[in-house]
Design a protein around this motif. Sequence first.
Motif, PDB file in Angstrom:
ATOM      1  N   ARG A  31       0.830  -1.192   0.000  1.00 33.38           N
ATOM      2  CA  ARG A  31       0.000   0.000   0.000  1.00 33.38           C
ATOM      3  C   ARG A  31       0.872   1.253   0.000  1.00 33.38           C
ATOM      4  O   ARG A  31       0.614   2.217  -0.717  1.00 33.38           O
ATOM      5  CB  ARG A  31      -0.906  -0.024   1.237  1.00 33.38           C
ATOM      6  N   ALA A  32       1.924   1.214   0.794  1.00 39.39           N
ATOM      7  CA  ALA A  32       2.848   2.341   0.867  1.00 39.39           C
ATOM      8  C   ALA A  32       3.541   2.546  -0.487  1.00 39.39           C
ATOM      9  O   ALA A  32       3.679   3.674  -0.961  1.00 39.39           O
ATOM     10  CB  ALA A  32       3.881   2.092   1.966  1.00 39.39           C
ATOM     11  N   ARG A  33       3.944   1.437  -1.115  1.00 41.63           N
ATOM     12  CA  ARG A  33       4.578   1.556  -2.434  1.00 41.63           C
ATOM     13  C   ARG A  33       3.599   2.122  -3.447  1.00 41.63           C
ATOM     14  O   ARG A  33       3.966   2.902  -4.326  1.00 41.63           O
ATOM     15  CB  ARG A  33       5.036   0.165  -2.923  1.00 41.63           C
ATOM     16  N   PHE A  34       2.368   1.711  -3.325  1.00 42.05           N
ATOM     17  CA  PHE A  34       1.324   2.188  -4.233  1.00 42.05           C
ATOM     18  C   PHE A  34       1.169   3.708  -4.090  1.00 42.05           C
ATOM     19  O   PHE A  34       1.227   4.458  -5.066  1.00 42.05           O
ATOM     20  CB  PHE A  34       0.016   1.477  -3.877  1.00 42.05           C
ATOM     21  N   ASP A  35       1.012   4.145  -2.848  1.00 37.02           N
ATOM     22  CA  ASP A  35       0.830   5.582  -2.591  1.00 37.02           C
ATOM     23  C   ASP A  35       2.041   6.378  -3.050  1.00 37.02           C
ATOM     24  O   ASP A  35       1.911   7.466  -3.612  1.00 37.02           O
ATOM     25  CB  ASP A  35       0.591   5.818  -1.089  1.00 37.02           C
ATOM     26  N   GLU A  36       3.203   5.816  -2.796  1.00 36.48           N
ATOM     27  CA  GLU A  36       4.438   6.493  -3.175  1.00 36.48           C
ATOM     28  C   GLU A  36       4.516   6.647  -4.693  1.00 36.48           C
ATOM     29  O   GLU A  36       4.896   7.692  -5.207  1.00 36.48           O
ATOM     30  CB  GLU A  36       5.604   5.629  -2.688  1.00 36.48           C
ATOM     31  N   HIS A  37       4.137   5.603  -5.363  1.00 42.00           N
ATOM     32  CA  HIS A  37       4.159   5.643  -6.824  1.00 42.00           C
ATOM     33  C   HIS A  37       3.222   6.733  -7.350  1.00 42.00           C
ATOM     34  O   HIS A  37       3.568   7.488  -8.257  1.00 42.00           O
ATOM     35  CB  HIS A  37       3.762   4.281  -7.401  1.00 42.00           C
ATOM     36  N   LEU A  38       2.054   6.829  -6.738  1.00 36.49           N
ATOM     37  CA  LEU A  38       1.088   7.823  -7.206  1.00 36.49           C
ATOM     38  C   LEU A  38       1.631   9.243  -7.100  1.00 36.49           C
ATOM     39  O   LEU A  38       1.324  10.097  -7.928  1.00 36.49           O
ATOM     40  CB  LEU A  38      -0.216   7.725  -6.403  1.00 36.49           C
ATOM     41  N   LEU A  39       2.453   9.471  -6.082  1.00 33.07           N
ATOM     42  CA  LEU A  39       3.002  10.810  -5.887  1.00 33.07           C
ATOM     43  C   LEU A  39       3.813  11.272  -7.096  1.00 33.07           C
ATOM     44  O   LEU A  39       3.830  12.447  -7.429  1.00 33.07           O
ATOM     45  CB  LEU A  39       3.895  10.847  -4.646  1.00 33.07           C
ATOM     46  N   THR A  40       4.476  10.326  -7.729  1.00 37.54           N
ATOM     47  CA  THR A  40       5.377  10.704  -8.817  1.00 37.54           C
ATOM     48  C   THR A  40       4.832  10.371 -10.201  1.00 37.54           C
ATOM     49  O   THR A  40       5.502  10.619 -11.194  1.00 37.54           O
ATOM     50  CB  THR A  40       6.727   9.983  -8.661  1.00 37.54           C
ATOM     51  N   CYS A  41       3.662   9.789 -10.267  1.00 33.67           N
ATOM     52  CA  CYS A  41       3.200   9.308 -11.576  1.00 33.67           C
ATOM     53  C   CYS A  41       1.814   9.826 -11.951  1.00 33.67           C
ATOM     54  O   CYS A  41       0.790   9.280 -11.525  1.00 33.67           O
ATOM     55  CB  CYS A  41       3.200   7.784 -11.596  1.00 33.67           C
ATOM     56  N   PRO A  42       1.752  10.869 -12.762  1.00 31.71           N
ATOM     57  CA  PRO A  42       0.461  11.418 -13.178  1.00 31.71           C
ATOM     58  C   PRO A  42      -0.376  10.408 -13.957  1.00 31.71           C
ATOM     59  O   PRO A  42      -1.604  10.391 -13.839  1.00 31.71           O
ATOM     60  CB  PRO A  42       0.806  12.611 -14.073  1.00 31.71           C
TER      61      PRO A  42
END
Lengths: 88, 256
Positions: A31-42
Amino acid sequence: MTDDITTGLACNELVEIITDYLEGTLPEHDRARFDEHLLTCPGCREYVDEMRTTLRLSGRLAVESISPGARDELLRAFRRMKASSTGL
Amino acid sequence: MEGRTLVRDTDTELVERLRHGDEATFVGLIDTYSAPLLRLAVTFVQSPAVAEEVVQETWMAVVTGIGRFEGRSSVKTWLFKILTNKAKTRALRERRTISFSEFDPGNGDEPAVDHDRFLPADHPQWPGHWSNAPQPWSMGPEGTALDRETLAVLRRALEDLPRAQRVVVALRDVHGWPAADVCAALELTEANQRVLLHRGRSRLRGVLERYFSDAPTLPSPASGGGKLNDLPSPASGGGKGMCNAQSISDTKQEDQ
């Protein structure tokens, strides 16, 4: 910088675990990786938005049920059953 | 939502009231469950009319068989089991052979998004990253012709889903059932339920994406065929067979 993404979640992985994410069944770490990815990926943010939109639209689809005539018939049958089991 | 409170009311009490001929309870049940039962029934039998008959038979079985309810499963599961048995019998009579194991999502790997939308795994900098990222959708406000058209497209896409995905997505996202209820009613494991939900939802998103990306911002119908007729069918498997143009074509674009 780019390491975050290349060692983290890839977009093609995200689209496969999005349902677990939305269902709340993704393990904490993922879940943390998912959220982190969203931060950098439009692109993935858009993807998640679209998935949520899809669900919202699905919730607006009309639900078909049995006809009023069929419903009335069931009620009559229910009353008959009641009459025959309690009436005698 | 009503359904949940109805059931939470404890099934034992509910069944007790039915046995005593409480009409309001019966009405509550049929109004809550007829639609989801119908949704499942149409996956077994050919025509909507026969599906309705199967639902009807299911309720009749409840009326006559409430005394036999043993309370070992929830009422919801019991209802769905009766329906499944009746629908299967009917399907056999119609010589339609449907294996119930179709609810097992096991076979094959069906990507949520086509592989070619992503950069290859050996890409030096962005392996697996979007090469062709999703673009924002331009949706019409609720109630407009465009909005109705979008819903019609989604409805058709839902009907075109493989049956197990269709039932799961419909119960979860159209009827708003919680996952646990769907698992219980269809006797699915949580994991299988999630796989089916994931594949179904991903396909629906894909259909909407294609619809929105095909949609001209300014309607300029150069030739006769509107864009709806050119709608691609869902990625794999969904041939034109099931879907018909009629359901779509009555939501005509109003601009012309």
